[in-house]
Enzyme design. Structure first.
Site, short mmCIF file in Angstrom:
data_model
loop_
_atom_site.label_atom_id
_atom_site.label_comp_id
_atom_site.label_asym_id
_atom_site.label_seq_id
_atom_site.Cartn_x
_atom_site.Cartn_y
_atom_site.Cartn_z
N LYS A 234 0.85 -1.21 0.00
CA LYS A 234 0.00 0.00 0.00
C LYS A 234 0.87 1.25 0.00
O LYS A 234 1.76 1.41 0.84
CB LYS A 234 -0.90 -0.01 1.25
CG LYS A 234 -1.64 1.31 1.49
CD LYS A 234 -2.55 1.27 2.73
CE LYS A 234 -3.12 2.65 3.05
NZ LYS A 234 -3.98 2.67 4.26
N ASP A 239 -2.72 10.44 3.23
CA ASP A 239 -4.09 10.00 3.47
C ASP A 239 -4.80 11.03 4.35
O ASP A 239 -4.63 11.05 5.57
CB ASP A 239 -4.05 8.62 4.17
CG ASP A 239 -5.44 8.09 4.47
OD1 ASP A 239 -6.43 8.67 3.99
OD2 ASP A 239 -5.53 7.07 5.19
N LYS A 246 -10.05 13.05 8.21
CA LYS A 246 -9.45 12.70 9.50
C LYS A 246 -9.47 13.92 10.43
O LYS A 246 -9.65 15.05 9.99
CB LYS A 246 -7.99 12.26 9.28
CG LYS A 246 -7.86 10.91 8.61
CD LYS A 246 -6.42 10.44 8.55
CE LYS A 246 -6.27 9.10 7.90
NZ LYS A 246 -6.85 7.98 8.68
N ASP A 257 1.77 6.71 5.19
CA ASP A 257 0.80 5.72 4.72
C ASP A 257 1.29 4.99 3.47
O ASP A 257 0.56 4.21 2.88
CB ASP A 257 -0.56 6.40 4.48
CG ASP A 257 -1.73 5.47 4.75
OD1 ASP A 257 -1.54 4.46 5.43
OD2 ASP A 257 -2.84 5.77 4.24
N ASP A 316 -12.09 7.03 4.02
CA ASP A 316 -10.84 6.83 4.75
C ASP A 316 -10.41 5.36 4.76
O ASP A 316 -9.30 5.04 5.17
CB ASP A 316 -11.00 7.35 6.19
CG ASP A 316 -9.67 7.61 6.88
OD1 ASP A 316 -8.63 7.58 6.18
OD2 ASP A 316 -9.67 7.82 8.10
N GLU A 318 -9.41 3.67 2.33
CA GLU A 318 -8.96 3.72 0.94
C GLU A 318 -7.88 2.69 0.63
O GLU A 318 -7.72 2.29 -0.52
CB GLU A 318 -8.44 5.14 0.63
CG GLU A 318 -7.00 5.44 1.05
CD GLU A 318 -6.73 5.29 2.54
OE1 GLU A 318 -7.68 5.49 3.33
OE2 GLU A 318 -5.59 4.95 2.93
N ARG A 320 -7.60 -0.51 1.32
CA ARG A 320 -8.14 -1.76 0.80
C ARG A 320 -8.62 -1.61 -0.64
O ARG A 320 -8.67 -2.57 -1.39
CB ARG A 320 -9.24 -2.28 1.73
CG ARG A 320 -10.41 -1.35 1.87
CD ARG A 320 -11.24 -1.63 3.11
NE ARG A 320 -10.53 -1.30 4.35
CZ ARG A 320 -11.01 -1.46 5.56
NH1 ARG A 320 -12.22 -1.98 5.75
NH2 ARG A 320 -10.30 -1.14 6.62
N1 BES Z 1 -3.99 4.93 6.83
C1 BES Z 1 -5.04 4.62 7.72
C2 BES Z 1 -4.60 3.68 8.82
C3 BES Z 1 -3.61 4.23 9.82
C4 BES Z 1 -4.04 4.88 10.95
C5 BES Z 1 -2.26 4.05 9.63
C6 BES Z 1 -3.14 5.37 11.86
C7 BES Z 1 -1.35 4.55 10.53
C8 BES Z 1 -1.79 5.21 11.64
C9 BES Z 1 -6.21 3.96 6.99
O1 BES Z 1 -6.38 4.32 5.67
C10 BES Z 1 -7.45 4.34 7.75
O2 BES Z 1 -7.78 5.47 7.75
N2 BES Z 1 -8.06 3.36 8.41
C11 BES Z 1 -9.20 3.57 9.23
C12 BES Z 1 -10.11 2.39 9.07
C13 BES Z 1 -11.24 2.55 8.11
C14 BES Z 1 -12.13 1.35 8.18
C15 BES Z 1 -12.01 3.83 8.22
C16 BES Z 1 -8.79 3.63 10.69
O3 BES Z 1 -7.77 3.07 11.05
O4 BES Z 1 -9.51 4.23 11.47
ZN ZN Z 2 -7.51 6.11 5.44
ZN ZN Z 3 -4.59 4.90 4.70
#
Ligand code: BES
Ligand code: ZN
Ligand code: ZN
Length: 468
Positions: A234, A239, A246, A257, A316, A318, A320
């Site tokens: 990835k 992000d 966020k 990311d 968010d 994204e 996957r």
């Molecule tokens: N890039 C984030 C995950 C992340 C969070 C990496 C904190 C490093 C530190 C990912 O794209 C994301 O936003 N994931 C969400 C989950 C989703 C189901 C909304 C999350 O972790 O809240």
């Molecule tokens: Zn995200």
């Molecule tokens: Zn992400």
């Protein structure tokens, strides 16, 4: 820069020398030396004593940590050269090659700095001479350890690049260059080509950005005609979360990311330099999850490369989406022996495992076990989490084949994995590593400064060598 070479011990006279000592038994009485990495410099003897902690607890990881802290001492104290009395590691039941490996990794990884954007004085060069009589025997091991460590530092330094410097488009150019240097084949699909191909998920994620998505493919031919191992990483150069924006705190650090992709590139570079036997393909879906009127939205329905449709619940989630198109590309274009993906996929994996272990999901017990063992050896540790098909119930959509998120926090990392599983043929060995909490560190570690850790590179290289 740190340079490491061998040198005959007799030729190293009156110059600073680093010696390992178990402690507290043999450390100087004036110094506790209780913890691995405690250092004591004796100026009149020009000796740097480095504690290995208690004899019965000495392992490769302890040596790495001790060397990481020793190199930091040398950098702080502006030492330009040091001899390493590697024979002081004899007698701890660690093979010569492994000891050498750990010393080199500890020094080179511990000495990592990212200072290209800092004005003023940069960290000076350090010449390291490994003092041994076995130069002929260990030469190959030394070169391999340097290649592995340089790969980790490559992954770290590219990961550190901020989004105003590195975006999906210039990242792809950078990868093309490095591929040329190391003799890797490189193919880059731009957003127009991806759109034509039907890779609607990766294109949608990059829609809001002025630098659109890229799918970057690296091929290392290996020394056999085996089917390739495909590694997928990835790479969100940033992000923001998109419309599902966020929080202010959540945004900071999102340049990292792309760590999964950086680990994949670095692994391919090292594989080529080490001439690994196994053919390997690296697939790096790259995008910026930005915010603008062109962005994809919640409730949009995307048509993925697989033909399956996905209803967006959270923009968010994204990672996957770019991964599912990359996974379909991998299974269609190659007939992989196995697929391993690395992704900073969910914050939830840190809630479950903290930052000591990454989440391991696999549809194949043997693959899960071997990756787990590689993690123990390299100290890039994993822990297996479940992926029962019933979890998919939570991703059912009223209007599309699936949703990209449940919209609730329950089983976050598992839901991410179960989403990806929909794009993997059942008989293909596949593992997904959720490295969201291990890819970076917010405190200095024994051989890693704050920031990107390069997690996954040593793990993958170790694993790839076990399947040769
Ligand atoms: N890039 C984030 C995950 C992340 C969070 C990496 C904190 C490093 C530190 C990912 O794209 C994301 O936003 N994931 C969400 C989950 C989703 C189901 C909304 C999350 O972790 O809240
Ligand atoms: Zn995200
Ligand atoms: Zn992400």
């Amino acid at each position: 820069m740190i340079h490491i070479q061998f040198m005959q011990a007799e030729k190293w006279h009156g110059k600073p020398t680093m010696t390992f000592l178990p402690a507290p038994e043999r450390m100087m009485p004036s110094h506790p030396g209780e913890y691995p990495g405690d250092v004591l410099f004796l100026p009149d003897q020009k000796r740097l004593l480095v504690s290995l902690g208690k004899t019965e607890k000495i392992t490769n990881e302890i040596i790495r940590r001790a060397c990481g802290s020793a190199v930091r001492w040398m950098m702080k104290n502006n030492q330009g050269e040091i001899g390493v009395d590697i024979q002081s590691l004899d007698g701890f039941s660690i093979a010569d090659e492994e000891a050498l490996d750990s010393v080199v990794e500890g020094l080179l990884l511990g000495g990592f700095t990212f200072d290209i954007y800092k004005s003023g004085k940069k960290t000076g060069d350090l010449e390291v001479k490994i003092l041994t009589k076995k130069t002929m025997l260990l030469q190959k091991a030394l070169e391999a350890a340097i290649i592995r460590s340089e790969a980790v530092n490559l992954a770290r330094s590219w990961a550190h690049e901020p989004a105003n410097m590195l975006n999906p488009v210039n990242l792809s150019e950078r990868i093309r260059e490095i591929a040329k240097t190391y003799g890797l084949k490189c193919r880059i699909l731009d957003d127009k080509q991806l759109e034509r191909l039907g890779a609607g998920a990766i294109v949608a994620v990059g829609k809001a950005s002025v630098t659109p998505s890229r799918l970057i493919i690296l091929e290392y031919g290996g020394m056999t005609k085996d089917k390739p191992v495909v590694l997928v990483g990835k790479s969100l150069t940033f992000d923001t979360g998109g419309y599902t924006i966020k929080t202010a705190e959540g945004l900071v650090g999102m340049k990292y990311d792309k760590c999964g992709g950086m680990a994949v590139i670095a692994t391919l570079v090292a594989a080529a330099r080490l001439r690994l036997k196994t053919p390997i393909v690296g697939i790096i879906p790259a995008a910026e999850n930005a915010i603008s009127g062109n962005g994809y939205r919640p409730n949009d329905i995307l048509k993925t490369l697989s033909g399956k449709t996905v209803e967006i619940v959270s923009t968010d989630a994204e990672g996957r989406l770019i991964l599912c198109d990359a996974l379909t590309y991998a299974t269609r274009k190659y007939s992989p022996r196995m697929v391993i993906d690395l992704a900073t996929l969910t914050g939830g994996v840190g809630i479950a495992l903290g930052d000591l272990r990454a989440g391991l999901f696999a549809n194949d017990v043997a693959l899960a076990d071997s990756l787990f063992q590689a993690g123990e050896r390299t100290n890039e540790r994993l822990w297996r989490l479940p992926m029962d098909d019933e979890y998919f119930e939570m991703l059912k959509s009223d209007d599309a084949d699936m949703k990209n998120s449940t919209g609730i926090r329950k089983a976050h990392p598992i839901i991410g994995a179960i989403f990806l599983k929909q794009f993997i043929p059942p008989d293909l060995p596949w593992a997904h590593l959720d490295i969201a909490s291990t890819a970076t560190t917010d405190k200095e570690l024994p051989y890693c400064p704050k920031g990107a850790t390069g997690f996954g590179v040593r793990l993958l290289l170790d694993y790839l060598q076990t399947i040769e």
